[in-house]
Write an enzyme that holds these catalytic residues in place. Structure first.
Site, PDB file in Angstrom:
ATOM      1  CD  GLU A   1     -31.815  22.611  36.832  1.00  0.00           C
ATOM      2  OE1 GLU A   1     -31.724  23.433  35.886  1.00  0.00           O
ATOM      3  OE2 GLU A   1     -32.379  21.511  36.717  1.00  0.00           O
TER       4      GLU A   1
ATOM      5  CG  HIS B   1     -32.149  21.033  33.010  1.00  0.00           C
ATOM      6  ND1 HIS B   1     -32.857  21.837  33.871  1.00  0.00           N
ATOM      7  CD2 HIS B   1     -33.022  20.701  32.020  1.00  0.00           C
ATOM      8  CE1 HIS B   1     -34.095  21.996  33.428  1.00  0.00           C
ATOM      9  NE2 HIS B   1     -34.215  21.318  32.301  1.00  0.00           N
TER      10      HIS B   1
END
Length: 321
Positions: A265, A284
């Site tokens: 990420e 997320h």
């Protein structure tokens, strides 16, 4: 005594910032995902007494050593896999997490992903935007009568089990570390992950990332799931073997996936998941609704202030005891 708090990855919610100001604390922050050198420089110059961890790749020993005044590291959220807990323990720095503050928000997000997949929302939205209006090709289904399998039965899992019960789903759960009381009235305990995977129509992941759960769901596990099954991941991306997931989705081994977290990420722009029509993704963000972000910020700031000022810290939030 004046204290300085540095938030790595952006400021806390306005209510949290106000709480810090009222306590006479100097609050500083970086932008999202700061370079390590930038973070070290700010921590060193500020003489930070506390680090609040928001959007940053990893908090390691170098960052914790940057300020000789450091007294606490606090995660703005529940998961602490981006903090080197062993290094913190060796340095004598307590680590806090906002345990449970965003549980309802994440549970709702998982529920949303389930509904979006079962109703084929992504493809139907694209179809109508492209000028289509023929209902004959719609293959939406119902969640009623289906089995939800929870991998992990903490606060998020319990909230999700309660949410799906009124629409007619039954819930089973696998969690080898949870006591019997944790399963509550809405989830039946199963004894193995294999059993859960074989029985579930929807598998939703709610376990922490540990060495034991990294790549917990891989080629073998996808082979145990129903071809019609949905996978939901609002936990940590590394719990799923991402190449194995791509293979399972492209081969029809499972039907679809709703993902709020990824192995890396931010994910790469050429991640093969982006090209798959049976995947819905979000950045997320399940735990950062306005309500959850406010509660996470308030819990984080309350515990940081308590520790700095010698008060009582919520023991559930103390990670490295």
């Amino acid at each position: 005594m004046a204290f300085t708090v540095v938030s790595l990855g952006g400021p806390v919610a306005p209510e949290g910032e106000e709480m810090l100001r009222e306590a006479g604390v100097t609050s500083l922050h970086t932008g999202t995902y700061p370079a390590k050198g930038e973070a070290v420089d700010l921590l060193s110059r500020a003489g930070a007494d506390a680090i609040i961890v928001r959007l940053v790749e990893r908090i390691d020993a170098d960052l914790m050593k940057a300020s000789p005044n450091l007294k606490v590291v606090a995660k703005h959220g529940a998961g602490t896999n981006d903090i080197d807990l062993a290094a913190a323990k060796a340095l004598g720095v307590p680590v806090l997490a906002a345990v449970g503050a965003n549980a309802h928000s994440v549970a709702e997000h998982a529920f949303m992903l389930m509904l979006a997949l079962i109703k084929d929302v992504r493809n139907q939205d694209a179809y109508v935007r492209g000028g289509g209006w023929d209902k004959k090709g719609y293959r939406g289904r119902e969640l009623r009568g289906r089995v939800l399998g929870l991998v992990g039965i903490g606060m998020i899992g319990r909230a999700l089990a309660a949410m799906v019960q009124p629409i007619g789903m039954t819930t089973i759960a696998y969690d080898p570390f949870a006591p019997a009381a944790a399963f509550g009235p809405h989830a039946r305990r199963v004894d193995s992950l294999d059993e859960l995977l074989a029985q579930s129509d929807v598998v939703s992941l709610h376990c922490p990332l540990t060495p034991q759960t990294q790549n917990l769901i891989g080629v073998r596990e996808f082979g145990l799931m129903k071809p019609s099954a949905l996978l939901i991941n609002t936990a940590r991306g590394e719990v799923v073997d991402e190449p194995a997931l791509v293979g399972a989705l492209t081969s029809g081994r499972i039907a679809a996936a709703g993902l709020d977290s990824f192995a890396v990420e931010p994910p790469a722009k050429d991640n093969p998941l982006w090209a798959l029509p049976n995947v819905i993704v979000t950045p997320h963000c399940g735990g950062v609704t306005e309500e959850a972000r406010r509660e996470v910020s308030l819990m984080t700031v309350r515990n940081v202030l308590a520790l700095l000022q010698g008060g009582a810290v919520d023991q559930h939030c103390l990670v490295n005891r």
